[in-house]
Design an enzyme around this catalytic site. Structure first.
Site, PDB file in Angstrom:
ATOM      1  CB  CYS A   1      10.989   5.798  13.608  1.00  0.00           C
ATOM      2  SG  CYS A   1      12.327   4.856  12.856  1.00  0.00           S
TER       3      CYS A   1
ATOM      4  CD  GLU B   1       9.880   1.638  12.792  1.00  0.00           C
ATOM      5  OE1 GLU B   1      10.157   2.855  12.801  1.00  0.00           O
ATOM      6  OE2 GLU B   1      10.400   0.834  12.013  1.00  0.00           O
TER       7      GLU B   1
ATOM      8  N   GLY C   1       4.518   3.521  10.589  1.00  0.00           N
ATOM      9  CA  GLY C   1       3.733   4.749  10.577  1.00  0.00           C
ATOM     10  C   GLY C   1       3.384   5.195  11.982  1.00  0.00           C
ATOM     11  CB  SER C   2       0.957   7.707  13.086  1.00  0.00           C
ATOM     12  OG  SER C   2      -0.283   7.240  12.566  1.00  0.00           O
TER      13      SER C   2
ATOM     14  CD  GLU D   1       6.989   9.635  17.389  1.00  0.00           C
ATOM     15  OE1 GLU D   1       7.957   9.469  16.631  1.00  0.00           O
ATOM     16  OE2 GLU D   1       5.928   8.989  17.290  1.00  0.00           O
TER      17      GLU D   1
ATOM     18  CE  LYS E   1      -1.997   2.809   2.304  1.00  0.00           C
ATOM     19  NZ  LYS E   1      -1.922   4.307   2.266  1.00  0.00           N
TER      20      LYS E   1
ATOM     21  N   GLY F   1      -2.412   5.238  13.102  1.00  0.00           N
ATOM     22  CA  GLY F   1      -2.521   4.395  11.919  1.00  0.00           C
ATOM     23  C   GLY F   1      -2.335   2.936  12.242  1.00  0.00           C
TER      24      GLY F   1
ATOM     25  CD  GLU G   1      -1.127   9.021   2.725  1.00  0.00           C
ATOM     26  OE1 GLU G   1      -1.338   9.373   3.913  1.00  0.00           O
ATOM     27  OE2 GLU G   1      -1.032   7.819   2.389  1.00  0.00           O
TER      28      GLU G   1
END
Length: 487
Positions: free
Chosen positions: A260, A226, A202-203, A357, A151, A206, A154
Site C-alpha cells: 500500500c 485503508e 483493500g482496494s 494508484e 472475513k 472494495g 480469498e
C-alpha cells in the site's frame, strides 16, 4: 434470499453471536490480564512459525524470508499492545472535580474509554499475517477489549484458518476470534446488528462497497478503511541520483509492488545535466529489476489493465512515454515492472487519471523545471498514506512541505515508504482515498483508539466507578486531573 445466502447468513450470525457472548466477559477482564493474553498470543505465533509460513507460501508465493519476517512483525504487534495496556494511557482517564464557584457550577465529571463491541475485520491480500486474521486490526481490537470476526481473504484461506487456530488456542475463549470465508459473507457481517465497527484493508472499490453496506444499516457504525495510495516522492536538485535510483527501484519492486506504500509517483528535476542524470539513473535501475507472480489472478488482471492504460497513453504520443521496463521473471503469471515518464504540464493535464494508484510495480516519473511549481500540482493529488522528500539541502524542501503535510499521513525524509514500523508514534493513514478516517491509524499504538468510545460519569459514587477513575487511582494510571496531567 437463496438457500446459499441463508447458509452464509447462518454461519456469519453464529460467529458474531459467539463473539458477542465471549466479548462480554473479555471487556470485563482487567487490562493487565488482557496484556498477558496478548503476550501469550505473540509467543504462540512465533512457536508455530514453522507450520505457518509454508502454508502461506503455497498460497502467496512470497517466500520463506518474507513470510517469517511477517510472522515476527505480527508477533511484535501483539507485544506492543500488551505494552499499551500496561501503560494505561489508552484509557484516556480524565477527572474534573466539582467546582460550585464555576460559571456555570461544575459537577464532578470523570471520563474514560470503553470498548465498542464486536469488530468486523476484512483481511488484506498482500499481508497474509500482519494485515490478516492475526493482524493489526485484530490485535488492536482485542487489546481494546473487543471480540473480532474476520472475513478471511480469498487469496490465502488455508493460512487464515491455520492462523485462527493458533490464535484461538492462546485465547481464554476461542470465540473471541471468529472467522468467515467467501465474498458473500461480507454483506451479512457488515449488516449484523451486533457488529459495532469495521476495519478494512483493500482496494478503493472494495472499501466503497463496504461503506455502502454500512450506510444501509439502520444504525450506521464507524468504518476504518485503508484504501488506495499513490505515495508521491519529491526528488529535489541536491539529492544523489544514484542513491535515489537504486532506492526507488528496490522500493517499487518489493513484493512485486504489492504494498500500500508503493512509490507510484516520482517528481525529478528536468533542467540541465542534473535532471538528465536522475532520469538516466532511474531508467538503468528499473531496467535491471525483475518482477514475479502476483498474489491473485484478480490483482494481476488489475495491474495489467492499469499499466496497459498507461502504455496506450504512451503509444498515443500525448507526452507520456515508457522510461524503462524490468524483466517479468520465469514463474507462470509473472509481471514486469514498468516506469513511465512525462513532464509536469502533461501530468497536470492528465489529472486525475494519471494520479491514480496502479497497484503493482508501476510508477510515473514526472519532470519539473522549478520546485516552486510543485505545490500547486501536489495539491491536486488524491490523499496518500505517505509522501517522501529526497534532498541534501533541507532549505530546498521548505516550499513543498506545507503541501505534503496536507497530502499524506506520514512524511519521509531521504528514505522510502515501503515498510511501516510498528511503534507508538506511527501513523498509517491519510486523506481520502488513502483512508476513510485520516485522524486514525491502522498501524501502531494509536490504532487502539478506533475500537474505543468515551463514557463520562457525573457525580458517580466512587465504589461504582471503574478503577481507572477512582480517587485513589488503584491502577496507577496516567490521568488528567483538574486539567493537569498526572503521571
Amino acid at each position: 434470499m437463496t438457500g446459499t445466502d441463508t447458509g452464509i447468513d447462518a454461519v456469519v450470525n453464529e460467529a458474531v453471536e459467539r463473539a458477542a457472548a465471549a466479548g462480554a466477559r473479555w471487556r470485563a477482564t482487567p487490562a493487565s490480564e488482557r496484556a498477558g493474553v496478548l503476550d501469550a498470543l505473540s509467543e504462540a505465533l512465533l512457536k508455530h512459525a514453522d507450520e505457518l509460513w509454508p502454508v502461506a507460501d503455497a498460497e502467496t508465493h512470497l517466500g520463506e524470508a518474507r513470510l517469517r519476517g511477517e510472522i515476527a512483525r505480527t508477533a511484535a504487534q501483539f507485544r506492543l499492545f500488551a505494552e499499551v495496556l500496561r501503560d494505561g494511557a489508552y484509557a484516556d482517564a480524565v477527572i474534573d472535580h466539582p467546582d460550585p464557584g464555576a460559571t456555570p457550577p461544575r459537577p464532578d465529571v470523570r471520563r474514560m474509554n470503553h470498548p465498542l463491541g464486536v469488530v468486523a475485520v476484512f483481511s488484506a491480500s498482500n499481508f497474509p499475517f500482519a494485515f490478516s486474521v492475526g493482524g493489526g486490526d485484530t490485535v488492536s481490537a482485542l487489546a481494546a477489549g473487543c471480540p473480532v470476526v474476520v472475513k478471511a481473504h480469498e487469496g490465502h484461506p488455508r493460512t487464515s484458518d491455520l492462523t485462527a487456530s493458533v490464535v484461538r488456542q492462546a485465547l481464554p475463549d476461542p470465540d473471541l476470534l471468529g472467522i468467515v470465508h467467501g465474498f458473500e459473507a461480507g454483506g451479512p457481517l457488515v449488516r449484523h446488528p451486533l457488529v459495532t465497527a469495521v476495519g478494512f484493508t483493500g482496494s478503493l472499490a472494495g472499501g466503497k462497497a463496504v461503506k455502502g453496506l454500512i450506510d444501509e444499516r439502520p444504525d450506521p457504525i464507524p468504518f476504518y478503511g485503508e484504501l488506495g495510495s499513490v505515495n508521491p516522492v519529491v526528488v529535489l536538485p541536491s539529492a544523489d541520483p544514484a542513491a535515489v535510483a537504486s532506492g526507488f527501484a528496490a522500493s517499487l519492486t518489493l513484493g512485486v509492488g504489492q504494498f500500500c506504500t508503493n512509490p507510484g509517483l516520482v517528481f525529478v528535476p528536468e533542467a540541465g545535466e542534473e535532471g538528465a542524470e536522475f532520469e538516466r539513473a532511474i531508467a538503468e535501475a528499473v531496467a535491471a529489476t525483475t518482477g514475479g507472480p502476483m498474489l491473485t489472478a484478480k490483482i494481476r488482471e488489475g495491474y495489467l489493465r492499469a499499466s496497459g492504460r498507461l502504455a496506450e497513453h504512451a503509444e498515443a504520443g500525448g507526452g507520456l512515454a515508457v522510461l524503462a521496463s524490468g524483466a517479468a521473471g520465469g514463474a507462470d503469471g509473472s509481471v514486469a515492472p514498468r516506469v513511465f515518464v512525462t513532464d509536469l504540464d502533461t501530468f497536470a493535464d492528465g489529472l486525475p487519471e494519471l494520479g491514480e494508484e496502479c497497484f503493482g510495480p508501476a510508477a510515473i516519473v514526472v519532470r519539473y523545471r522549478d520546485p516552486a511549481d510543485l505545490p500547486a500540482i501536489l495539491g491536486r493529488l488524491p490523499g496518500s498514506l505517505t509522501a517522501t522528500v529526497h534532498a541534501v539541502d533541507a532549505e530546498e524542501a521548505r516550499e513543498v512541505v506545507p503541501a505534503l503535510q496536507r497530502l499524506a499521513g506520514r512524511l519521509i525524509w531521504n528514505g522510502w515508504p515501503t515498510g511501516v514500523a510498528v511503534c507508538w508514534a506511527m501513523h498509517h493513514g491519510g486523506p481520502w482515498p488513502a483512508s476513510t478516517t485520516p485522524a486514525h491509524t491502522s498501524v501502531g499504538a494509536a490504532s487502539i483508539r478506533r475500537w474505543l468510545t468515551p463514557v463520562a460519569y457525573q457525580d458517580w459514587p466512587d465504589e461504582l466507578l471503574p478503577p481507572e477513575l477512582r480517587d485513589g487511582n488503584p491502577l496507577g494510571l496516567p490521568r488528567r486531573v483538574d486539567g493537569r496531567l498526572e503521571a
